[in-house]
Design a protein around this motif. Structure first.
Motif, PDB file in Angstrom:
ATOM      1  N   HIS A  71     -10.037   4.204  -6.248  1.00  0.00           N
ATOM      2  CA  HIS A  71      -9.400   3.776  -5.094  1.00  0.00           C
ATOM      3  C   HIS A  71      -8.144   4.317  -4.804  1.00  0.00           C
ATOM      4  O   HIS A  71      -7.514   4.700  -3.700  1.00  0.00           O
ATOM      5  CB  HIS A  71      -9.624   2.284  -5.052  1.00  0.00           C
ATOM      6  N   PRO A  79      -9.216   6.513  -1.202  1.00  0.00           N
ATOM      7  CA  PRO A  79      -8.488   7.077  -0.137  1.00  0.00           C
ATOM      8  C   PRO A  79      -7.088   7.001  -0.105  1.00  0.00           C
ATOM      9  O   PRO A  79      -6.453   7.579   0.576  1.00  0.00           O
ATOM     10  CB  PRO A  79      -9.060   6.240   1.117  1.00  0.00           C
ATOM     11  N   LEU A  80      -6.555   6.000  -1.189  1.00  0.00           N
ATOM     12  CA  LEU A  80      -4.854   5.777  -0.904  1.00  0.00           C
ATOM     13  C   LEU A  80      -3.963   7.112  -0.982  1.00  0.00           C
ATOM     14  O   LEU A  80      -3.171   6.992  -0.013  1.00  0.00           O
ATOM     15  CB  LEU A  80      -4.519   4.684  -1.913  1.00  0.00           C
ATOM     16  N   HIS A  86      -2.283   8.672   2.596  1.00  0.00           N
ATOM     17  CA  HIS A  86      -0.751   8.595   2.696  1.00  0.00           C
ATOM     18  C   HIS A  86      -0.141   9.914   2.920  1.00  0.00           C
ATOM     19  O   HIS A  86       0.811  10.035   3.177  1.00  0.00           O
ATOM     20  CB  HIS A  86      -0.330   7.424   1.685  1.00  0.00           C
ATOM     21  N   VAL A 119      -1.002  10.729   6.288  1.00  0.00           N
ATOM     22  CA  VAL A 119      -0.589  10.224   7.271  1.00  0.00           C
ATOM     23  C   VAL A 119       0.966  10.167   7.401  1.00  0.00           C
ATOM     24  O   VAL A 119       1.900  10.089   8.327  1.00  0.00           O
ATOM     25  CB  VAL A 119      -1.192   8.758   7.587  1.00  0.00           C
ATOM     26  N   SER A 123       7.243   2.157  -2.888  1.00  0.00           N
ATOM     27  CA  SER A 123       6.939   1.854  -1.380  1.00  0.00           C
ATOM     28  C   SER A 123       8.165   1.397  -0.632  1.00  0.00           C
ATOM     29  O   SER A 123       8.231   1.408   0.476  1.00  0.00           O
ATOM     30  CB  SER A 123       5.996   0.622  -1.601  1.00  0.00           C
ATOM     31  N   MET A 152      10.037   4.340   0.505  1.00  0.00           N
ATOM     32  CA  MET A 152       9.324   4.885   1.506  1.00  0.00           C
ATOM     33  C   MET A 152       9.633   3.874   2.809  1.00  0.00           C
ATOM     34  O   MET A 152       9.776   4.574   3.802  1.00  0.00           O
ATOM     35  CB  MET A 152       7.689   4.756   1.266  1.00  0.00           C
ATOM     36  N   GLY A 153       9.348   2.859   2.578  1.00  0.00           N
ATOM     37  CA  GLY A 153       9.753   1.604   3.925  1.00  0.00           C
ATOM     38  C   GLY A 153      11.031   2.036   4.296  1.00  0.00           C
ATOM     39  O   GLY A 153      11.283   2.010   5.597  1.00  0.00           O
TER      40      GLY A 153
HETATM   41  C1  HEM Z   1       5.945   2.444   3.791  1.00  0.00           C
HETATM   42  C2  HEM Z   1       4.948   2.702   4.151  1.00  0.00           C
HETATM   43  C3  HEM Z   1       3.712   2.381   3.562  1.00  0.00           C
HETATM   44  C4  HEM Z   1       3.251   1.808   2.641  1.00  0.00           C
HETATM   45  C5  HEM Z   1       4.192   1.131   1.495  1.00  0.00           C
HETATM   46  C6  HEM Z   1       1.804   1.514   2.574  1.00  0.00           C
HETATM   47  C7  HEM Z   1       1.152   0.929   1.390  1.00  0.00           C
HETATM   48  C8  HEM Z   1      -0.353   0.956   1.466  1.00  0.00           C
HETATM   49  C9  HEM Z   1      -0.749   0.165   0.429  1.00  0.00           C
HETATM   50  C10 HEM Z   1      -0.381  -0.316  -0.842  1.00  0.00           C
HETATM   51  C11 HEM Z   1      -2.487   0.367   0.523  1.00  0.00           C
HETATM   52  C12 HEM Z   1      -3.539  -0.477  -0.294  1.00  0.00           C
HETATM   53  C13 HEM Z   1      -4.239  -1.458  -0.006  1.00  0.00           C
HETATM   54  C14 HEM Z   1      -5.224  -1.510  -0.867  1.00  0.00           C
HETATM   55  O1  HEM Z   1      -5.236  -1.722  -1.992  1.00  0.00           O
HETATM   56  O2  HEM Z   1      -6.266  -1.297  -0.229  1.00  0.00           O
HETATM   57  C15 HEM Z   1      -2.552   0.931   2.174  1.00  0.00           C
HETATM   58  C16 HEM Z   1      -3.555   1.130   2.779  1.00  0.00           C
HETATM   59  C17 HEM Z   1      -3.855   2.047   3.599  1.00  0.00           C
HETATM   60  N1  HEM Z   1      -2.694   2.553   4.628  1.00  0.00           N
HETATM   61 FE1  HEM Z   1      -0.546   2.250   3.905  1.00  0.00          FE
HETATM   62  N2  HEM Z   1       1.314   2.071   3.644  1.00  0.00           N
HETATM   63  C18 HEM Z   1       2.232   2.786   4.378  1.00  0.00           C
HETATM   64  C19 HEM Z   1       2.182   3.363   5.616  1.00  0.00           C
HETATM   65  C20 HEM Z   1       1.228   3.717   6.051  1.00  0.00           C
HETATM   66  C21 HEM Z   1       0.955   4.567   7.505  1.00  0.00           C
HETATM   67  C22 HEM Z   1       2.325   4.840   8.118  1.00  0.00           C
HETATM   68  C23 HEM Z   1      -0.439   4.778   7.880  1.00  0.00           C
HETATM   69  C24 HEM Z   1      -1.032   5.487   8.704  1.00  0.00           C
HETATM   70  C25 HEM Z   1      -0.267   5.876   9.872  1.00  0.00           C
HETATM   71  C26 HEM Z   1      -1.075   3.833   6.568  1.00  0.00           C
HETATM   72  C27 HEM Z   1      -2.273   4.118   6.445  1.00  0.00           C
HETATM   73  C28 HEM Z   1      -3.214   3.410   5.421  1.00  0.00           C
HETATM   74  C29 HEM Z   1      -4.579   3.349   5.782  1.00  0.00           C
HETATM   75  C30 HEM Z   1      -5.524   4.133   6.461  1.00  0.00           C
HETATM   76  C31 HEM Z   1      -5.007   2.554   4.385  1.00  0.00           C
HETATM   77  C32 HEM Z   1      -6.460   2.193   3.867  1.00  0.00           C
HETATM   78  C33 HEM Z   1      -6.765   2.878   3.056  1.00  0.00           C
HETATM   79  C34 HEM Z   1      -8.093   2.377   2.544  1.00  0.00           C
HETATM   80  O3  HEM Z   1      -8.436   1.449   1.706  1.00  0.00           O
HETATM   81  O4  HEM Z   1      -9.233   2.827   3.522  1.00  0.00           O
HETATM   82  N3  HEM Z   1      -0.197   3.492   5.726  1.00  0.00           N
HETATM   83  N4  HEM Z   1      -1.165   1.225   2.568  1.00  0.00           N
END
Ligand code: HEM
Length: 179
Positions: free
Chosen positions: A55, A59-60, A64, A67, A149, A152-153
């Protein structure tokens, strides 16, 4: 006649476009690799896309790098350029432009590398049945991914702050009818 504001060096936005293209390149190579049958079988055997080490890779990591690395960096450059061009007002801080770029660009590189490294190493441990070793290694994943993270944030939040302060200067300027 409104006071002409000194031209800002918008060439600082070029790095956003180059980094976006580069991260899309990495993301698309990653995407194609994920559908190669032997790689797909390996990813499925370690839990992708539902959980486990797989995972983290799909997709993670894939989501990222595309996107955040591809789309968000491009959107940041376009927003900076269009806001100052349409309003004919300067961006609030060019230093924040640089900081929003480097925290986001290095943050997503760190986020991707962390997910890929833990995903591949723990995935192979899983296939070798080394559950104890996975448990020992995974204790480091949480703190690692949390620190990266946050980095990035910070890139996102500095961008939001710079945009909001620019908008504030646009609408608090007497000649704001330009906006
Ligand atoms: C500081 C910015 C970001 C952080 C720290 C972050 C962190 C994460 C984390 C930890 C997950 C996983 C949750 C899990 O365990 O399933 C996740 C899932 C996801 N994030 Fe982010 N994210 C960020 C920004 C973004 C942005 C800007 C987008 C889209 C424009 C995005 C799209 C997604 C998607 C689509 C998933 C789901 C993946 C899946 O399980 O299908 N993220 N994100």
């Amino acid at each position: 006649m409104p006071q002409e504001t000194p031209a800002q060096d918008l060439r600082k936005l070029i790095k956003f476009l180059i980094a976006s293209a580069f991260y899309f390149f990495v993301g698309t190579v990653h995407g194609v690799a994920q559908v190669i049958p032997s790689v797909r079988i390996w990813l499925d055997s370690i839990g992708s896309p539902y959980g486990g080490p797989g995972h983290m890779i799909d997709p993670l990591a894939h989501a990222h790098i595309n996107v955040v690395g591809g789309v968000v960096l491009l959107c940041m450059a376009v927003t900076y350029y269009m806001l100052t061009t349409l309003s004919r007002r300067p961006i609030w801080s060019m230093r924040l432009v640089d900081h929003s770029f480097w925290w986001t660009a290095l943050g997503v590189a760190g986020f991707y590398s962390t997910l890929m490294t833990f995903g591949i190493v723990e995935g192979n441990m899983l296939l070798r049945g080394e559950t104890e070793a996975i448990y020992k290694l995974h204790r480091f994943y949480g703190p690692f991914i949390a620190i990266i993270s946050t980095g990035m944030g910070v890139g996102f939040w500095l961008f939001f702050a710079n945009i909001f302060m620019t908008a504030k200067s646009i609408y608090s300027t007497p000649s704001s009818k330009t906006a």
